[in-house]
Design a protein around this motif. Structure first.
Motif, PDB file in Angstrom:
ATOM      1  N   ASP A   1      -7.662  -7.022  -5.113  1.00 43.57           N
ATOM      2  CA  ASP A   1      -7.002  -6.609  -3.824  1.00 43.57           C
ATOM      3  C   ASP A   1      -5.693  -5.797  -4.222  1.00 43.57           C
ATOM      4  N   LEU A   2      -4.794  -6.154  -5.054  1.00 43.08           N
ATOM      5  CA  LEU A   2      -3.487  -5.758  -5.705  1.00 43.08           C
ATOM      6  C   LEU A   2      -3.888  -4.324  -6.318  1.00 43.08           C
ATOM      7  N   LEU A   3      -4.918  -4.160  -6.898  1.00 43.12           N
ATOM      8  CA  LEU A   3      -5.011  -2.958  -7.635  1.00 43.12           C
ATOM      9  C   LEU A   3      -5.372  -1.685  -6.559  1.00 43.12           C
ATOM     10  N   ILE A   4      -6.206  -2.330  -5.814  1.00 47.81           N
ATOM     11  CA  ILE A   4      -6.666  -1.125  -4.764  1.00 47.81           C
ATOM     12  C   ILE A   4      -5.761  -0.843  -3.898  1.00 47.81           C
ATOM     13  N   ARG A   5      -4.846  -1.500  -3.448  1.00 47.95           N
ATOM     14  CA  ARG A   5      -3.765  -1.309  -2.540  1.00 47.95           C
ATOM     15  C   ARG A   5      -2.722  -0.332  -3.416  1.00 47.95           C
ATOM     16  N   ILE A   6      -2.512  -0.528  -4.723  1.00 47.32           N
ATOM     17  CA  ILE A   6      -1.584   0.406  -5.509  1.00 47.32           C
ATOM     18  C   ILE A   6      -2.413   1.650  -5.532  1.00 47.32           C
ATOM     19  N   ILE A   7      -3.639   1.741  -5.770  1.00 48.95           N
ATOM     20  CA  ILE A   7      -4.237   2.947  -5.833  1.00 48.95           C
ATOM     21  C   ILE A   7      -4.440   3.728  -4.619  1.00 48.95           C
ATOM     22  N   GLU A   8      -4.679   3.052  -3.523  1.00 50.82           N
ATOM     23  CA  GLU A   8      -4.806   3.815  -2.208  1.00 50.82           C
ATOM     24  C   GLU A   8      -3.562   4.219  -1.449  1.00 50.82           C
ATOM     25  N   GLN A   9      -2.432   3.306  -1.828  1.00 51.59           N
ATOM     26  CA  GLN A   9      -1.172   3.673  -1.221  1.00 51.59           C
ATOM     27  C   GLN A   9      -0.526   4.768  -2.150  1.00 51.59           C
ATOM     28  N   GLN A  10      -1.003   4.861  -3.107  1.00 48.21           N
ATOM     29  CA  GLN A  10      -0.287   5.862  -4.194  1.00 48.21           C
ATOM     30  C   GLN A  10       1.226   5.594  -4.272  1.00 48.21           C
ATOM     31  N   GLY A  11       1.622   4.305  -4.197  1.00 45.24           N
ATOM     32  CA  GLY A  11       3.020   4.135  -4.733  1.00 45.24           C
ATOM     33  C   GLY A  11       3.303   3.851  -6.144  1.00 45.24           C
ATOM     34  N   THR A  12       4.538   3.595  -6.486  1.00 47.47           N
ATOM     35  CA  THR A  12       4.857   3.097  -7.892  1.00 47.47           C
ATOM     36  C   THR A  12       4.684   1.661  -7.868  1.00 47.47           C
ATOM     37  N   HIS A  13       4.538   1.107  -9.155  1.00 49.53           N
ATOM     38  CA  HIS A  13       4.528  -0.469  -9.151  1.00 49.53           C
ATOM     39  C   HIS A  13       5.498  -1.259  -8.535  1.00 49.53           C
ATOM     40  N   ASP A  14       6.685  -0.389  -8.347  1.00 49.97           N
ATOM     41  CA  ASP A  14       7.985  -1.127  -7.790  1.00 49.97           C
ATOM     42  C   ASP A  14       7.737  -1.477  -6.527  1.00 49.97           C
ATOM     43  N   ASN A  15       6.752  -0.856  -5.773  1.00 47.11           N
ATOM     44  CA  ASN A  15       6.715  -1.079  -4.365  1.00 47.11           C
ATOM     45  C   ASN A  15       6.028  -2.358  -4.149  1.00 47.11           C
ATOM     46  N   PHE A  16       5.383  -3.035  -5.120  1.00 45.28           N
ATOM     47  CA  PHE A  16       4.663  -4.041  -5.175  1.00 45.28           C
ATOM     48  C   PHE A  16       5.236  -5.299  -5.873  1.00 45.28           C
ATOM     49  N   ASN A  17       4.662  -6.461  -5.512  1.00 44.97           N
ATOM     50  CA  ASN A  17       5.321  -7.562  -6.201  1.00 44.97           C
ATOM     51  C   ASN A  17       4.104  -8.428  -6.932  1.00 44.97           C
ATOM     52  N   ASP A  18       4.426  -9.042  -8.189  1.00 47.75           N
ATOM     53  CA  ASP A  18       3.454  -9.867  -8.856  1.00 47.75           C
ATOM     54  C   ASP A  18       2.947 -10.907  -7.670  1.00 47.75           C
TER      55      ASP A  18
END
Length: 337
Positions: free
Chosen positions: A310-327
């Motif tokens: 779920d986290l990986l697909i959100r990063i892929i599809e939102q095309q954001g940097t990793h800084d926009n997401f949390n562990d």
């Protein structure tokens, strides 16, 4: 046009049969709005009739998206890993992604080859349980520079900004050690690697914290470095049991290590848990083969796998940097098996 038996029908073949351009076929199959509905239906019908299947790699080059996720794991023999993969596969499938499962067996050379393969097939993302070997940090970085999104699971990678999905390993190890101390154990051995990858270091730190809080002196003789395999832990435990070192409990960082140590204990005419209590990570089916009670950290592997995808697909599809997401920290619990 005659398609030879055994030859896969290509997009160009389908275009030739329909007397249209390959671009028209490609757009029709993708429901492009600049192709008439009548043509789209005609192309799809003919494709279905002839059993046409698109070339995923070619399509990924055109769309810059393959809808493929690579899953890299250390070992399939451990039930924890297989349960994580089940969660990953089901969540990826639900969201329209295909998965490729690859195994590195804790070998840095194999790991590099697998990662290079995932780059070659244009995987959109990688669910990475890394060896963490320093010599492979260049390829960990290179994949990110190529635009491949990476989420680490179970094991973090220090010095890189890839997001991770793990349990709180220090807390879990602390609680597991406390559980043994409350059972009256004072000579608790720590078994497994305690340096290198963060997961090993965190589990070692949790073990030491529990000893310290209960005023149990840290004893270097009770720290045994073992590779993550059966034979090494088995042989090392046999050697220890032949010495005068007293042991009444073991904190092991994984299933294969625990199984090896447990076999050595039982074959040396000690009983589990009366003489030596076992505690390990992973809620592993393999340890159950010993036929004795033991404590385990249930890391909720299915949830870890699902959350990682779920986290990986959100990063892929939102095309954001990793800084926009949390562990993500997955809950764990101590269980008696």
């Amino acid at each position: 046009m005659i398609i030879k038996p055994g030859k896969k029908l290509t997009l160009k073949d389908l275009a030739h049969i329909l007397s249209v351009t390959p671009a028209t076929v490609s757009k029709a199959l993708r429901d492009s709005s600049d192709i008439s509905l009548n043509m789209r239906e005609k192309v799809k019908a003919k494709a279905k009739e002839l059993g046409y299947r698109p070339n995923l790699l070619a399509r990924s080059l055109i769309n810059n998206q393959s809808k493929i996720l690579g899953i890299l794991i250390p070992d399939l023999r451990i039930s924890f890993f297989s349960e994580v993969v089940r969660g990953m596969y089901e969540e990826a499938n639900r969201k329209g992604y295909e998965t490729i499962l690859l195994i590195h067996d804790e070998n840095k050379v194999i790991e590099r080859k697998k990662l290079e393969f995932l780059s070659d097939v244009h995987a959109d993302g990688i669910l990475l349980n890394a060896t963490g070997h320093k010599s492979n940090y260049d390829i960990y970085r290179k994949l990110g520079e190529e635009g491949i999104k990476i989420v680490c699971w179970d094991r973090k990678l220090e010095g890189l900004d890839y997001k991770s999905v793990t349990i709180d390993d220090k807390k879990a190890s602390y609680e597991l050690t406390i559980k043994m101390i409350k059972q009256g154990r004072r000579r608790i051995l720590f078994l497994g690697p305690n340096t290198g990858i963060p997961v090993a270091k965190d589990r070692f730190e949790g073990y030491k914290l529990a000893l310290n809080e209960n005023k149990i002196a840290f004893d270097p003789d009770l720290i045994v470095h073992s590779f993550r395999n059966f034979s090494d832990s088995y042989n090392k435990m046999l050697s220890i049991l032949k010495t005068k070192i007293k042991i009444d409990g073991i904190i092991s960082i994984g299933g294969l290590i625990t199984y090896g140590a447990g076999k050595a204990i039982l074959e040396s005419n000690h009983t589990v848990p009366k003489d030596i209590m076992l505690g390990e990570f992973g809620d592993n089916d393999i340890v159950s083969r010993l036929g004795v009670p033991f404590f385990t950290v249930n890391q909720n592997p299915y949830i870890m796998g699902k959350s990682s995808v779920d986290l990986l697909i959100r990063i892929i599809e939102q095309q954001g940097t990793h800084d926009n997401f949390n562990d993500i920290i997955v809950d764990s619990e101590i269980m008696k098996r």
